[in-house]
Design an enzyme around this catalytic site. Structure first.
Site, PDB file in Angstrom:
ATOM      1  N   TRP A   1       0.876  -0.893   0.526  1.00  0.00           N
ATOM      2  CA  TRP A   1      -0.229  -0.512   0.092  1.00  0.00           C
ATOM      3  C   TRP A   1       0.843   1.709   0.171  1.00  0.00           C
ATOM      4  CZ3 TRP A   1      -4.438  -0.612  -1.708  1.00  0.00           C
ATOM      5  CH2 TRP A   1      -5.527  -1.931  -1.116  1.00  0.00           C
TER       6      TRP A   1
ATOM      7  N   ASP B   1      -0.559   7.241   6.643  1.00  0.00           N
ATOM      8  CA  ASP B   1      -1.599   5.712   6.416  1.00  0.00           C
ATOM      9  C   ASP B   1      -1.394   5.497   7.639  1.00  0.00           C
ATOM     10  OD1 ASP B   1      -3.273   4.458   5.045  1.00  0.00           O
ATOM     11  OD2 ASP B   1      -2.314   3.254   3.848  1.00  0.00           O
TER      12      ASP B   1
ATOM     13  N   LYS C   1     -11.135  -1.025   9.423  1.00  0.00           N
ATOM     14  CA  LYS C   1     -11.072  -1.577  10.067  1.00  0.00           C
ATOM     15  C   LYS C   1     -10.907  -1.931  11.633  1.00  0.00           C
ATOM     16  CE  LYS C   1      -6.839  -1.731   6.135  1.00  0.00           C
ATOM     17  NZ  LYS C   1      -7.907  -2.669   5.077  1.00  0.00           N
TER      18      LYS C   1
HETATM   19  N1  PMP Z   1      -3.918   1.536   2.968  1.00  0.00           N
HETATM   20  C1  PMP Z   1      -3.541   0.243   3.828  1.00  0.00           C
HETATM   21  C2  PMP Z   1      -2.223   0.516   4.690  1.00  0.00           C
HETATM   22  C3  PMP Z   1      -5.011  -0.302   3.510  1.00  0.00           C
HETATM   23  O1  PMP Z   1      -4.190  -2.077   4.474  1.00  0.00           O
HETATM   24  C4  PMP Z   1      -5.550  -1.092   2.644  1.00  0.00           C
HETATM   25  C5  PMP Z   1      -6.590  -0.905   2.427  1.00  0.00           C
HETATM   26  N2  PMP Z   1      -7.181  -2.715   3.129  1.00  0.00           N
HETATM   27  C6  PMP Z   1      -5.416   0.404   2.268  1.00  0.00           C
HETATM   28  C7  PMP Z   1      -4.513   2.024   1.555  1.00  0.00           C
HETATM   29  C8  PMP Z   1      -6.455   0.845   0.482  1.00  0.00           C
HETATM   30  O2  PMP Z   1      -7.830   1.482   1.324  1.00  0.00           O
HETATM   31  P1  PMP Z   1      -8.982   2.060   0.679  1.00  0.00           P
HETATM   32  O3  PMP Z   1     -10.070   0.447   0.026  1.00  0.00           O
HETATM   33  O4  PMP Z   1     -10.090   1.861   1.960  1.00  0.00           O
HETATM   34  O5  PMP Z   1      -8.994   2.906  -0.111  1.00  0.00           O
END
Ligand code: PMP
Length: 361
Positions: free
Chosen positions: A102, A170, A194
């Site tokens: 991510w 993030d 989460k």
């Molecule tokens: N950043 C992290 C650390 C994640 O774990 C995730 C999703 N698992 C995301 C970003 C993307 O998030 P979203 O699906 O809410 O756009």
């Protein structure tokens, strides 16, 4: 009714007490004669819900008055674009630490808007560790980290010193899992699905002096200053999600706040890590010093054995234990709402599987 033990990385298990309360309030929220899903976002009753959600978050994270709390949509993924659109000037540069899948995606998206300096990366070891953190580069408009890496299961145990360069994080997969010194950050964001509530809401906490730096072409809906001025009510916010977040925050507060949550999370993670460290069959994949308290990836020798384990686990009510499609293997996500009992029972299942398959391992 029979509920499973849900190890999903997100959307994830929510506190049962919250789900029960939401069910009890479904048709008539506190005598309003309406469901929260049906009420105007401009009504006094909803204003109180979003106000309570904000003040609970401020209390739990000890957020000072010069930070704004925003309830947005678009997931953490949209923040990958909103952060540079709002903080990276034309021709500017930003530092990104590539500590996971991510984190790399955040850098890839930001690259559309300026020069992205991947100041450190752990890609060479399949993101099994947090790389050493360099100081910010001279021209960095901000320094971006991902405090918990959901897919490869690592977390930061200390923060980089960035001096006057705003630290942007993030925190999608570990917000509210432990106490946090928010003053260390310029901006923090997290998708709700989460530790906070259902999918559909994204929380942003941003220091006031960083507002108003957006690029001229930034869409109105993607400007932090617009949402801050309108207290997240510029347009229709994700009302029901914000309500569930408010209930989750109340639940965290009732259970002793973030210090208590951190103790519970450390204890829960230790139950599984202790097993993985002594197992002859299962093996944790993240470097010990950097191991996440929220997402625990592990492997068996061979995908066939993994498939057999997953089938057995599912039949016994342990679901969503499959590793991310990019890395394979297994992963147990044990966010705040996963009870210790779920982790203990999972370890019993793993021990039993090992006893039957360990020969020659
Ligand atoms: N950043 C992290 C650390 C994640 O774990 C995730 C999703 N698992 C995301 C970003 C993307 O998030 P979203 O699906 O809410 O756009």
């Amino acid at each position: 009714m029979s509920r499973v033990f849900n190890f999903s990385p997100g959307p994830s298990v929510l506190p049962e007490s919250v789900l029960k309360k939401a069910a009890a309030q479904m048709l008539d929220y506190e005598g309003s004669g309406q469901s929260v899903m049906e009420m105007s976002h401009r009504s006094a009753v909803f204003e109180k819900i979003i106000g309570d959600a904000e003040s609970l978050l401020r209390e739990l994270l000890d957020i000072p008055a010069h930070y704004k709390v925003l309830f947005l949509q678009g997931g953490a993924y949209l923040q990958f674009a909103m952060v540079p659109l709002n903080l990276l000037p034309e021709g500017g540069e930003a530092d990104y630490i590539e500590s996971g899948v991510w984190a790399a995606k955040a850098a890839d998206e930001a690259e559309k808007y300026g020069a992205i300096h991947r100041a450190a990366s752990s890609k060479d070891t399949n993101y099994s560790r947090i790389p050493p953190l360099p100081p910010p580069s001279a021209r960095a408009a901000y320094y971006h980290i991902t405090t918990n890496n959901t897919i490869c299961g690592t977390r930061y145990t200390s923060l980089p010193e960035t001096g006057g360069v705003p630290l942007v994080a993030d925190m999608s997969s570990n917000i509210l899992s432990q106490p946090l010194d928010i003053r260390r950050f310029g901006l923090v964001y997290a998708g709700a699905q989460k530790n906070l509530g259902p999918a559909g809401t994204t929380i942003v906490i941003v220091r006031e002096d960083l507002l108003g730096r957006h690029r001229p072409l930034t869409p109105t809906m993607l400007r932090y200053d617009i949402h801050a001025e309108n207290r997240s009510l510029y347009n229709t916010p994700p009302c029901y999600g914000i309500y569930i977040i408010m209930l989750v925050l109340q639940d965290i507060k009732n259970r002793g706040g973030l210090a208590a949550a951190y103790e519970r999370n450390k204890e829960k993670a230790a139950i599984l890590y202790d097993f993985l460290d002594r197992s002859k069959l299962f093996r944790g994949t993240a470097r010990k010093e950097d191991r996440s308290l929220m997402n625990i990836p592990f492997v068996l020798p061979g995908e066939d054995l993994s498939a057999a384990f997953l089938k057995e686990a599912e039949a016994k009510g342990f679901v969503n234990l499959k590793g991310h499609r990019l890395v394979g293997g297994l992963r147990a996500s044990i966010y705040n709402a996963m009870p210790a009992e779920g982790v203990k029972k999972l370890v019993e299942l793993l021990e039993d599987f090992e006893a039957r398959h360990a020969q020659g391992a």
